[in-house]
Design a protein around this motif. Structure first.
Motif, PDB file in Angstrom:
ATOM      1  N   LEU A 102     -12.604  32.079  39.852  1.00 27.88           N
ATOM      2  CA  LEU A 102     -12.666  31.627  38.463  1.00 27.88           C
ATOM      3  C   LEU A 102     -14.099  31.480  37.964  1.00 27.88           C
ATOM      4  O   LEU A 102     -14.322  31.362  36.752  1.00 27.88           O
ATOM      5  CB  LEU A 102     -11.928  30.294  38.316  1.00 27.88           C
ATOM      6  N   GLY A 103     -15.065  31.447  38.885  1.00 28.36           N
ATOM      7  CA  GLY A 103     -16.462  31.361  38.474  1.00 28.36           C
ATOM      8  C   GLY A 103     -16.745  30.103  37.686  1.00 28.36           C
ATOM      9  O   GLY A 103     -16.377  28.997  38.084  1.00 28.36           O
ATOM     10  N   ASP A 104     -17.385  30.266  36.526  1.00 23.57           N
ATOM     11  CA  ASP A 104     -17.753  29.127  35.685  1.00 23.57           C
ATOM     12  C   ASP A 104     -16.731  28.841  34.598  1.00 23.57           C
ATOM     13  O   ASP A 104     -17.023  28.096  33.650  1.00 23.57           O
ATOM     14  CB  ASP A 104     -19.125  29.375  35.037  1.00 23.57           C
ATOM     15  N   GLN A 105     -15.541  29.405  34.696  1.00 22.80           N
ATOM     16  CA  GLN A 105     -14.533  29.164  33.675  1.00 22.80           C
ATOM     17  C   GLN A 105     -14.038  27.717  33.737  1.00 22.80           C
ATOM     18  O   GLN A 105     -14.007  27.093  34.800  1.00 22.80           O
ATOM     19  CB  GLN A 105     -13.355  30.117  33.860  1.00 22.80           C
ATOM     20  N   ALA A 106     -13.660  27.193  32.593  1.00 26.81           N
ATOM     21  CA  ALA A 106     -13.111  25.844  32.525  1.00 26.81           C
ATOM     22  C   ALA A 106     -11.591  25.911  32.667  1.00 26.81           C
ATOM     23  O   ALA A 106     -10.947  26.789  32.093  1.00 26.81           O
ATOM     24  CB  ALA A 106     -13.496  25.188  31.197  1.00 26.81           C
TER      25      ALA A 106
ATOM     26  N   LYS B 272     -21.271  22.444  43.975  1.00 23.03           N
ATOM     27  CA  LYS B 272     -21.420  22.008  42.585  1.00 23.03           C
ATOM     28  C   LYS B 272     -20.092  21.864  41.840  1.00 23.03           C
ATOM     29  O   LYS B 272     -20.091  21.530  40.654  1.00 23.03           O
ATOM     30  CB  LYS B 272     -22.355  22.939  41.808  1.00 23.03           C
ATOM     31  N   PHE B 273     -18.976  22.110  42.504  1.00 23.11           N
ATOM     32  CA  PHE B 273     -17.674  21.971  41.834  1.00 23.11           C
ATOM     33  C   PHE B 273     -17.451  20.520  41.413  1.00 23.11           C
ATOM     34  O   PHE B 273     -17.017  20.238  40.296  1.00 23.11           O
ATOM     35  CB  PHE B 273     -16.563  22.439  42.775  1.00 23.11           C
ATOM     36  N   CYS B 274     -17.762  19.599  42.339  1.00 23.93           N
ATOM     37  CA  CYS B 274     -17.517  18.180  42.064  1.00 23.93           C
ATOM     38  C   CYS B 274     -18.313  17.668  40.876  1.00 23.93           C
ATOM     39  O   CYS B 274     -17.896  16.723  40.198  1.00 23.93           O
ATOM     40  CB  CYS B 274     -17.869  17.340  43.293  1.00 23.93           C
ATOM     41  N   GLN B 275     -19.461  18.280  40.623  1.00 24.97           N
ATOM     42  CA  GLN B 275     -20.330  17.776  39.568  1.00 24.97           C
ATOM     43  C   GLN B 275     -19.707  17.915  38.182  1.00 24.97           C
ATOM     44  O   GLN B 275     -20.047  17.162  37.269  1.00 24.97           O
ATOM     45  CB  GLN B 275     -21.662  18.523  39.595  1.00 24.97           C
ATOM     46  N   HIS B 276     -18.803  18.859  38.025  1.00 26.70           N
ATOM     47  CA  HIS B 276     -18.265  19.161  36.697  1.00 26.70           C
ATOM     48  C   HIS B 276     -16.783  18.829  36.573  1.00 26.70           C
ATOM     49  O   HIS B 276     -16.120  19.306  35.653  1.00 26.70           O
ATOM     50  CB  HIS B 276     -18.490  20.641  36.383  1.00 26.70           C
ATOM     51  N   VAL B 277     -16.267  18.009  37.474  1.00 23.81           N
ATOM     52  CA  VAL B 277     -14.850  17.680  37.446  1.00 23.81           C
ATOM     53  C   VAL B 277     -14.646  16.345  36.743  1.00 23.81           C
ATOM     54  O   VAL B 277     -15.483  15.441  36.818  1.00 23.81           O
ATOM     55  CB  VAL B 277     -14.265  17.628  38.885  1.00 23.81           C
TER      56      VAL B 277
ATOM     57  N   PRO C 262     -23.689  24.217  26.092  1.00 21.37           N
ATOM     58  CA  PRO C 262     -22.585  24.371  25.140  1.00 21.37           C
ATOM     59  C   PRO C 262     -21.240  24.083  25.782  1.00 21.37           C
ATOM     60  O   PRO C 262     -21.049  24.282  26.974  1.00 21.37           O
ATOM     61  CB  PRO C 262     -22.700  25.844  24.718  1.00 21.37           C
ATOM     62  N   CYS C 263     -20.323  23.591  24.976  1.00 22.75           N
ATOM     63  CA  CYS C 263     -18.992  23.258  25.470  1.00 22.75           C
ATOM     64  C   CYS C 263     -18.213  24.523  25.844  1.00 22.75           C
ATOM     65  O   CYS C 263     -18.286  25.537  25.171  1.00 22.75           O
ATOM     66  CB  CYS C 263     -18.234  22.468  24.403  1.00 22.75           C
ATOM     67  N   ARG C 264     -17.436  24.414  26.932  1.00 22.69           N
ATOM     68  CA  ARG C 264     -16.578  25.517  27.348  1.00 22.69           C
ATOM     69  C   ARG C 264     -15.127  25.157  27.041  1.00 22.69           C
ATOM     70  O   ARG C 264     -14.630  24.156  27.536  1.00 22.69           O
ATOM     71  CB  ARG C 264     -16.738  25.787  28.847  1.00 22.69           C
ATOM     72  N   CYS C 265     -14.463  25.960  26.258  1.00 15.21           N
ATOM     73  CA  CYS C 265     -13.044  25.750  26.034  1.00 15.21           C
ATOM     74  C   CYS C 265     -12.273  26.156  27.281  1.00 15.21           C
ATOM     75  O   CYS C 265     -12.690  27.038  28.036  1.00 15.21           O
ATOM     76  CB  CYS C 265     -12.567  26.569  24.835  1.00 15.21           C
ATOM     77  N   LEU C 266     -11.137  25.521  27.495  1.00 16.62           N
ATOM     78  CA  LEU C 266     -10.314  25.840  28.656  1.00 16.62           C
ATOM     79  C   LEU C 266      -9.779  27.267  28.558  1.00 16.62           C
ATOM     80  O   LEU C 266      -9.315  27.686  27.504  1.00 16.62           O
ATOM     81  CB  LEU C 266      -9.155  24.858  28.748  1.00 16.62           C
ATOM     82  N   THR C 267      -9.852  27.964  29.669  1.00 14.25           N
ATOM     83  CA  THR C 267      -9.341  29.338  29.702  1.00 14.25           C
ATOM     84  C   THR C 267      -8.197  29.519  30.693  1.00 14.25           C
ATOM     85  O   THR C 267      -7.421  30.458  30.565  1.00 14.25           O
ATOM     86  CB  THR C 267     -10.465  30.320  30.074  1.00 14.25           C
ATOM     87  N   LYS C 268      -8.076  28.610  31.670  1.00  7.34           N
ATOM     88  CA  LYS C 268      -7.060  28.768  32.716  1.00  7.34           C
ATOM     89  C   LYS C 268      -6.355  27.449  32.975  1.00  7.34           C
ATOM     90  O   LYS C 268      -6.901  26.367  32.752  1.00  7.34           O
ATOM     91  CB  LYS C 268      -7.698  29.250  34.023  1.00  7.34           C
ATOM     92  N   LEU C 269      -5.132  27.559  33.464  1.00  4.51           N
ATOM     93  CA  LEU C 269      -4.390  26.441  34.038  1.00  4.51           C
ATOM     94  C   LEU C 269      -4.095  26.784  35.490  1.00  4.51           C
ATOM     95  O   LEU C 269      -3.593  27.882  35.779  1.00  4.51           O
ATOM     96  CB  LEU C 269      -3.083  26.186  33.290  1.00  4.51           C
ATOM     97  N   VAL C 270      -4.416  25.885  36.389  1.00  2.00           N
ATOM     98  CA  VAL C 270      -4.203  26.115  37.821  1.00  2.00           C
ATOM     99  C   VAL C 270      -3.087  25.195  38.296  1.00  2.00           C
ATOM    100  O   VAL C 270      -3.256  23.966  38.349  1.00  2.00           O
ATOM    101  CB  VAL C 270      -5.489  25.859  38.629  1.00  2.00           C
ATOM    102  N   ASP C 271      -1.941  25.776  38.598  1.00  4.29           N
ATOM    103  CA  ASP C 271      -0.839  25.020  39.193  1.00  4.29           C
ATOM    104  C   ASP C 271      -1.081  24.903  40.689  1.00  4.29           C
ATOM    105  O   ASP C 271      -1.287  25.910  41.373  1.00  4.29           O
ATOM    106  CB  ASP C 271       0.496  25.704  38.920  1.00  4.29           C
ATOM    107  N   VAL C 272      -1.067  23.684  41.210  1.00  3.05           N
ATOM    108  CA  VAL C 272      -1.407  23.412  42.613  1.00  3.05           C
ATOM    109  C   VAL C 272      -0.192  22.818  43.311  1.00  3.05           C
ATOM    110  O   VAL C 272       0.340  21.791  42.880  1.00  3.05           O
ATOM    111  CB  VAL C 272      -2.604  22.443  42.713  1.00  3.05           C
ATOM    112  N   THR C 273       0.239  23.453  44.375  1.00  2.60           N
ATOM    113  CA  THR C 273       1.360  22.954  45.175  1.00  2.60           C
ATOM    114  C   THR C 273       0.822  22.423  46.492  1.00  2.60           C
ATOM    115  O   THR C 273       0.273  23.174  47.300  1.00  2.60           O
ATOM    116  CB  THR C 273       2.397  24.060  45.436  1.00  2.60           C
ATOM    117  N   ILE C 274       0.959  21.118  46.703  1.00  7.22           N
ATOM    118  CA  ILE C 274       0.544  20.474  47.946  1.00  7.22           C
ATOM    119  C   ILE C 274       1.770  20.306  48.810  1.00  7.22           C
ATOM    120  O   ILE C 274       2.751  19.672  48.404  1.00  7.22           O
ATOM    121  CB  ILE C 274      -0.127  19.120  47.671  1.00  7.22           C
TER     122      ILE C 274
END
Length: 413
Positions: free
Chosen positions: A128-132, A157-162, A286-298
């Motif tokens: 997903l790279g830098d996508q929101a 750096k994932f945690c920094q932007h969550v 600049p603000c990033r609009c959401l582009t994806k939804l990630v469904d997570v199954t634990i």
């Protein structure tokens, strides 16, 4: 040498030796609570059962001490840097994000050191790279949040932007203070507070997610633990002719609708009509609009979720948890509330198939609902990073005590 798979294997061996080959093996999901030591189970069991609890207490003491030398240092350094809020706020919040990431790494260290492995399958988050995006796991126990932290900490750096959307009760825990400073959102559960919480969420997304360069939003759509919501969810499904779910519950879509309304692909136009400003402050990206939804199954082994005490004490035998990702484009999600709700119900019906098949066969069906899904791959952390962070926090605690707290104490007396 004791078998690696813990008490179930020991039980089978002891019964085979003392009762003969006709003795039935214990059930795969047999509870530890009823598996107490008995004389007919052999001295191997007694040795394992008696030796595990002192080790669990030592491990809990280590986790407790780890909290005591990490969290105070976190606030100490941010307190020293607080003047930057007046002159260079962007630099201050960048420092806060780095320290926040380091604390999440400490939590992931607890999970890994207890022997709780994680296998990831399906779509790859790294693609997903830098996508929101919105990160939407199913919710079974108190271990879900540390597990998600483990997933995030393995990615630089994932945690920094969550940003987390979590129950307000967590605000009054030690990590809740850290989350509050990180501008995570605490939602007040219950029907009486639902409308007000959604209004507050909308305002918070604008003020925090947009203004502070957040990219990943963690949302638990079920709104509570499986054991607490299962009966109510099944009754609602029966009344409204919806899928009957046993291993997850029907999702609530109110929070997701607010998120997509503020941060979705049409958010700029909607915000102009509703008076919401999506333009970041000076010096902010600049603000990033959401582009994806990630469904997570634990999927926990045998359908028996870990919990926070298991992670702290390490009293449950080493096991493997499967985490499966399905990535959806925001533009593929229906715009109207009813269509979006139906879409979410179908996603959770697919989740139920995944979990049901896994619990029946013991093999996670990574390509059952997504033929292009990637096979399970173990999540790996860098042990050198853990060593550096422990050294940093312990050293910082020493200097904080010697050069700040102890002199202040003597000045006060």
């Amino acid at each position: 040498m004791l078998p690696s798979d813990g008490p179930c294997a020991l039980t089978r061996q002891c019964r085979a030796r003392t009762e003969g080959p006709e003795s039935p093996a214990p059930l795969a999901g047999e509870s530890e609570a009823i598996m107490q030591p008995r004389a007919d189970r052999g001295w191997y069991w007694w040795l394992w059962w008696l030796s595990r609890y002192p080790l669990c207490l030592l491990r809990f003491a280590w986790v407790l001490i780890n909290n005591m030398y990490c969290i105070p240092v976190h606030f100490f350094y941010l307190g020293l840097a607080s003047p930057l809020l007046l002159i260079r706020p962007a630099l201050y919040w960048r420092m806060e994000r780095i320290f926040y990431e380091w604390l999440l790494c400490m939590v992931s260290c607890w999970t890994g050191s207890a022997g709780y492995r994680v296998l990831e399958s399906g779509d790859r988050l790294d693609d997903l790279g830098d996508q929101a995006f919105v990160f939407m796991p199913n919710h079974q126990s108190t271990a879900d949040v540390p597990l998600c932290m483990t997933l995030f900490a393995a990615r630089p750096k994932f945690c920094q932007h969550v940003m987390w959307i979590m129950d307000k009760v967590f605000k009054f825990t030690n990590f809740g203070w850290v989350a509050w400073m990180h501008c995570d959102f605490f939602i007040l559960a219950g029907k009486a507070h639902r409308d007000r919480s959604l209004v507050e969420l909308k305002s918070h997304l604008t003020e925090a997610f947009v203004q502070q360069d957040r990219r990943y939003l963690v949302l638990f759509p079920e709104g509570g633990f499986l054991r607490k919501r299962k009966q109510v969810s099944q009754a609602f499904a029966k009344k409204n002719d919806l899928p009957h779910l046993n291993h997850c519950t029907l999702p609530r879509t109110g929070a997701l609708e607010v998120v997509l309304d503020v941060l979705g692909p049409n958010s700029s136009q909607k915000s102009a009509n509703n008076g919401v400003n999506l333009v970041p402050r000076d010096g902010e990206p600049p603000c990033r609009c959401l582009t994806k939804l990630v469904d997570v199954t634990i999927a926990y082994p045998d359908g028996m979720p870990l919990d926070l005490l298991n992670i702290a004490f390490g009293n449950r035998p080493a096991c493997t948890t499967h985490v499966h990702y399905r990535v959806f484009d925001v533009h593929d999600i229906p715009l109207d509330p009813d269509g979006r709700k139906t879409w979410m119900y179908q996603v959770y019906a697919d989740k139920e198939r995944l979990l049901s098949t896994f619990y029946q066969t013991g093999v996670f069906p990574y390509d059952l609902v997504n033929p292009q899904g990637q096979p399970p791959k173990e999540l790996v952390h860098d042990g050198r990073r853990f060593l550096f962070l422990h050294t940093f926090y312990i050293t910082s605690t020493y200097f904080m005590l010697i050069w700040v707290l102890i002199p202040l104490y003597y000045m006060c007396i």
